[in-house]
Design a protein around this motif. Sequence first.
Motif, PDB file in Angstrom:
ATOM      1  N   PRO A 144       6.806  -5.795 -14.401  1.00 52.77           N
ATOM      2  CA  PRO A 144       5.864  -5.845 -15.531  1.00 52.77           C
ATOM      3  C   PRO A 144       4.589  -6.631 -15.272  1.00 52.77           C
ATOM      4  CG  PRO A 144       8.113  -6.130 -16.312  1.00 52.77           C
ATOM      5  CD  PRO A 144       8.179  -6.146 -14.815  1.00 52.77           C
ATOM      6  N   ASP A 145       4.647  -7.679 -14.455  1.00 52.55           N
ATOM      7  CA  ASP A 145       3.468  -8.523 -14.242  1.00 52.55           C
ATOM      8  C   ASP A 145       2.759  -8.230 -12.916  1.00 52.55           C
ATOM      9  OD1 ASP A 145       5.526  -9.438 -12.683  1.00 52.55           O
ATOM     10  OD2 ASP A 145       5.145 -11.562 -13.051  1.00 52.55           O
ATOM     11  N   THR A 146       3.104  -7.104 -12.275  1.00 45.74           N
ATOM     12  CA  THR A 146       2.494  -6.770 -10.984  1.00 45.74           C
ATOM     13  C   THR A 146       1.148  -6.083 -11.189  1.00 45.74           C
ATOM     14  OG1 THR A 146       4.692  -6.455 -10.011  1.00 45.74           O
ATOM     15  CG2 THR A 146       2.816  -5.564  -8.792  1.00 45.74           C
ATOM     16  N   ALA A 147       0.119  -6.589 -10.525  1.00 48.78           N
ATOM     17  CA  ALA A 147      -1.194  -5.953 -10.599  1.00 48.78           C
ATOM     18  C   ALA A 147      -1.194  -4.664  -9.779  1.00 48.78           C
ATOM     19  CB  ALA A 147      -2.263  -6.896 -10.069  1.00 48.78           C
ATOM     20  N   VAL A 148      -1.866  -3.642 -10.295  1.00 48.72           N
ATOM     21  CA  VAL A 148      -2.003  -2.370  -9.591  1.00 48.72           C
ATOM     22  C   VAL A 148      -3.491  -2.105  -9.375  1.00 48.72           C
ATOM     23  CG1 VAL A 148      -1.593   0.110  -9.642  1.00 48.72           C
ATOM     24  CG2 VAL A 148       0.113  -1.446 -10.604  1.00 48.72           C
ATOM     25  N   TYR A 149      -3.868  -1.896  -8.115  1.00 44.04           N
ATOM     26  CA  TYR A 149      -5.253  -1.591  -7.770  1.00 44.04           C
ATOM     27  C   TYR A 149      -5.349  -0.127  -7.370  1.00 44.04           C
ATOM     28  CZ  TYR A 149      -6.026  -6.626  -7.629  1.00 44.04           C
ATOM     29  OH  TYR A 149      -6.107  -7.961  -7.961  1.00 44.04           O
ATOM     30  N   GLU A 150      -6.265   0.589  -7.981  1.00 47.41           N
ATOM     31  CA  GLU A 150      -6.532   1.961  -7.571  1.00 47.41           C
ATOM     32  C   GLU A 150      -7.636   1.944  -6.520  1.00 47.41           C
ATOM     33  OE1 GLU A 150      -7.152   4.784 -10.663  1.00 47.41           O
ATOM     34  OE2 GLU A 150      -5.339   4.226 -11.753  1.00 47.41           O
ATOM     35  N   VAL A 151      -7.373   2.617  -5.411  1.00 45.13           N
ATOM     36  CA  VAL A 151      -8.304   2.618  -4.285  1.00 45.13           C
ATOM     37  C   VAL A 151      -8.671   4.062  -3.944  1.00 45.13           C
ATOM     38  CG1 VAL A 151      -7.546   0.423  -3.316  1.00 45.13           C
ATOM     39  CG2 VAL A 151      -6.342   2.517  -2.685  1.00 45.13           C
ATOM     40  N   PRO A 152      -9.872   4.300  -3.415  1.00 47.88           N
ATOM     41  CA  PRO A 152     -10.291   5.676  -3.136  1.00 47.88           C
ATOM     42  C   PRO A 152      -9.526   6.324  -1.999  1.00 47.88           C
ATOM     43  CG  PRO A 152     -11.954   4.112  -2.383  1.00 47.88           C
ATOM     44  CD  PRO A 152     -10.968   3.329  -3.184  1.00 47.88           C
ATOM     45  N   THR A 192      -4.331   9.460  -7.719  1.00 44.82           N
ATOM     46  CA  THR A 192      -3.322  10.503  -7.888  1.00 44.82           C
ATOM     47  C   THR A 192      -1.902   9.952  -7.817  1.00 44.82           C
ATOM     48  OG1 THR A 192      -3.429  10.975  -5.508  1.00 44.82           O
ATOM     49  CG2 THR A 192      -4.804  12.318  -6.966  1.00 44.82           C
ATOM     50  N   ASP A 193      -1.737   8.750  -7.280  1.00 46.96           N
ATOM     51  CA  ASP A 193      -0.408   8.145  -7.168  1.00 46.96           C
ATOM     52  C   ASP A 193      -0.179   7.024  -8.179  1.00 46.96           C
ATOM     53  OD1 ASP A 193       0.609   9.733  -5.106  1.00 46.96           O
ATOM     54  OD2 ASP A 193      -0.404   8.539  -3.576  1.00 46.96           O
ATOM     55  N   ARG A 194      -1.023   6.929  -9.174  1.00 44.95           N
ATOM     56  CA  ARG A 194      -0.859   5.864 -10.160  1.00 44.95           C
ATOM     57  C   ARG A 194       0.503   5.942 -10.846  1.00 44.95           C
ATOM     58  NH1 ARG A 194      -3.666   1.446 -12.635  1.00 44.95           N
ATOM     59  NH2 ARG A 194      -1.999   0.579 -13.915  1.00 44.95           N
ATOM     60  N   GLN A 195       0.997   7.152 -11.071  1.00 45.70           N
ATOM     61  CA  GLN A 195       2.293   7.296 -11.729  1.00 45.70           C
ATOM     62  C   GLN A 195       3.415   6.684 -10.891  1.00 45.70           C
ATOM     63  OE1 GLN A 195       3.330  11.307 -12.834  1.00 45.70           O
ATOM     64  NE2 GLN A 195       5.208  10.696 -13.868  1.00 45.70           N
ATOM     65  N   LEU A 200       0.856  -1.182   0.000  1.00 42.34           N
ATOM     66  CA  LEU A 200       0.000   0.000   0.000  1.00 42.34           C
ATOM     67  C   LEU A 200       0.897   1.237   0.000  1.00 42.34           C
ATOM     68  CD1 LEU A 200      -2.739   1.387   0.184  1.00 42.34           C
ATOM     69  CD2 LEU A 200      -2.679   1.037   2.667  1.00 42.34           C
ATOM     70  N   LEU A 201       0.947   1.911  -1.134  1.00 39.58           N
ATOM     71  CA  LEU A 201       1.846   3.057  -1.287  1.00 39.58           C
ATOM     72  C   LEU A 201       1.108   4.329  -0.865  1.00 39.58           C
ATOM     73  CD1 LEU A 201       3.527   2.117  -4.686  1.00 39.58           C
ATOM     74  CD2 LEU A 201       4.068   1.335  -2.366  1.00 39.58           C
ATOM     75  N   GLY A 202       0.969   4.479   0.442  1.00 36.49           N
ATOM     76  CA  GLY A 202       0.279   5.632   0.991  1.00 36.49           C
ATOM     77  C   GLY A 202       1.208   6.829   1.114  1.00 36.49           C
ATOM     78  N   PRO A 203       0.690   7.937   1.636  1.00 30.04           N
ATOM     79  CA  PRO A 203       1.508   9.146   1.804  1.00 30.04           C
ATOM     80  C   PRO A 203       2.691   8.897   2.731  1.00 30.04           C
ATOM     81  CG  PRO A 203      -0.826   9.642   2.092  1.00 30.04           C
ATOM     82  CD  PRO A 203      -0.708   8.145   2.057  1.00 30.04           C
ATOM     83  N   VAL A 204       3.788   9.576   2.464  1.00 32.39           N
ATOM     84  CA  VAL A 204       4.977   9.514   3.319  1.00 32.39           C
ATOM     85  C   VAL A 204       5.214  10.928   3.844  1.00 32.39           C
ATOM     86  CG1 VAL A 204       7.470   9.120   3.366  1.00 32.39           C
ATOM     87  CG2 VAL A 204       5.984   7.545   2.109  1.00 32.39           C
ATOM     88  N   GLY A 242      17.801  16.993   3.132  1.00 33.69           N
ATOM     89  CA  GLY A 242      18.592  16.990   1.904  1.00 33.69           C
ATOM     90  C   GLY A 242      18.145  15.996   0.862  1.00 33.69           C
ATOM     91  N   VAL A 243      17.125  15.195   1.172  1.00 38.05           N
ATOM     92  CA  VAL A 243      16.620  14.194   0.226  1.00 38.05           C
ATOM     93  C   VAL A 243      15.264  14.659  -0.291  1.00 38.05           C
ATOM     94  CG1 VAL A 243      15.846  11.816  -0.071  1.00 38.05           C
ATOM     95  CG2 VAL A 243      17.852  12.308   1.339  1.00 38.05           C
ATOM     96  N   ASP A 244      15.114  14.686  -1.596  1.00 39.08           N
ATOM     97  CA  ASP A 244      13.847  15.096  -2.185  1.00 39.08           C
ATOM     98  C   ASP A 244      12.729  14.150  -1.730  1.00 39.08           C
ATOM     99  OD1 ASP A 244      11.764  14.719  -4.565  1.00 39.08           O
ATOM    100  OD2 ASP A 244      12.592  16.741  -4.707  1.00 39.08           O
ATOM    101  N   PRO A 245      11.634  14.682  -1.170  1.00 31.85           N
ATOM    102  CA  PRO A 245      10.569  13.805  -0.669  1.00 31.85           C
ATOM    103  C   PRO A 245       9.961  12.903  -1.738  1.00 31.85           C
ATOM    104  CG  PRO A 245      10.300  16.026   0.187  1.00 31.85           C
ATOM    105  CD  PRO A 245      11.390  16.091  -0.848  1.00 31.85           C
ATOM    106  N   VAL A 246       9.883  13.376  -2.966  1.00 33.08           N
ATOM    107  CA  VAL A 246       9.336  12.548  -4.050  1.00 33.08           C
ATOM    108  C   VAL A 246      10.262  11.373  -4.334  1.00 33.08           C
ATOM    109  CG1 VAL A 246       8.677  12.512  -6.482  1.00 33.08           C
ATOM    110  CG2 VAL A 246       8.057  14.470  -5.054  1.00 33.08           C
ATOM    111  N   ASP A 247      11.564  11.648  -4.390  1.00 26.79           N
ATOM    112  CA  ASP A 247      12.536  10.571  -4.625  1.00 26.79           C
ATOM    113  C   ASP A 247      12.556   9.593  -3.452  1.00 26.79           C
ATOM    114  OD1 ASP A 247      13.210  11.742  -7.028  1.00 26.79           O
ATOM    115  OD2 ASP A 247      15.022  12.720  -6.257  1.00 26.79           O
TER     116      ASP A 247
END
Length: 204
Positions: free
Chosen positions: A63-71, A52-55, A9-13, A19-24
């Motif tokens: 390549p074969d990993t399923a991605v689920y978009e959740v609200p 909004t985090d699909r990118q 679950l790639l939630g907000p961090v 010194g480290v870019d938060p996006v990176d």
Amino acid sequence: MARRVVVALLGPVAWAPPGVDPVDWRAALAEDVVDLLATLNEVETAVAVTPTDRQLADVVVWPDTAVYEVPEATPNAVFAALAGAGYDQVAVIAGDAPDVPGLTIGKLLRPLTTRSVAVAPVEGGGPGLLGVATRLPVPAWLPALDMDNSRPAAVRAAAPRPGDLAVTPAWRRLRGPGDLAFLDPAVEGWEATRALLSGTARPR
């Protein structure tokens, strides 16, 4: 044999090292968790993100990993997204635990042979969960869970019987400066996070 899936679950961090870019930083953590899941045996793996985090998901998945978009970035939203997908068991893992051992994830799934739900706390005794696993369909008693604030005791209090919930070994998430001290350079894995911290990461 039960059909099982482990979902990152790639939630907000909310924090990044100075010194480290938060996006990176977020991308490196996510990449390492996804790479770890890809090494697991006898389970399928997937990633869950809000639209909004699909990118971010597209950058870090195999390549074969399923991605689920959740609200919303919650375990309950992931469970709902997987309803009807044919799985018997699902585990959701936080996307900011880049060095979590595969064995720790295995221990989260193991109790589901006799228990309805299992949770792995965050190391250190503070609020939040490393992961949560459940049989599908999800038990009606399972409360709304928040990976950053829920505690095992609150989940147990909602269960009809204390034995319906298993609490499995804790592991750290990288949510603040104190957590960095526990990263062990001798342990394999967490390559993207390691490279970013050492200044050797390739530009994305």
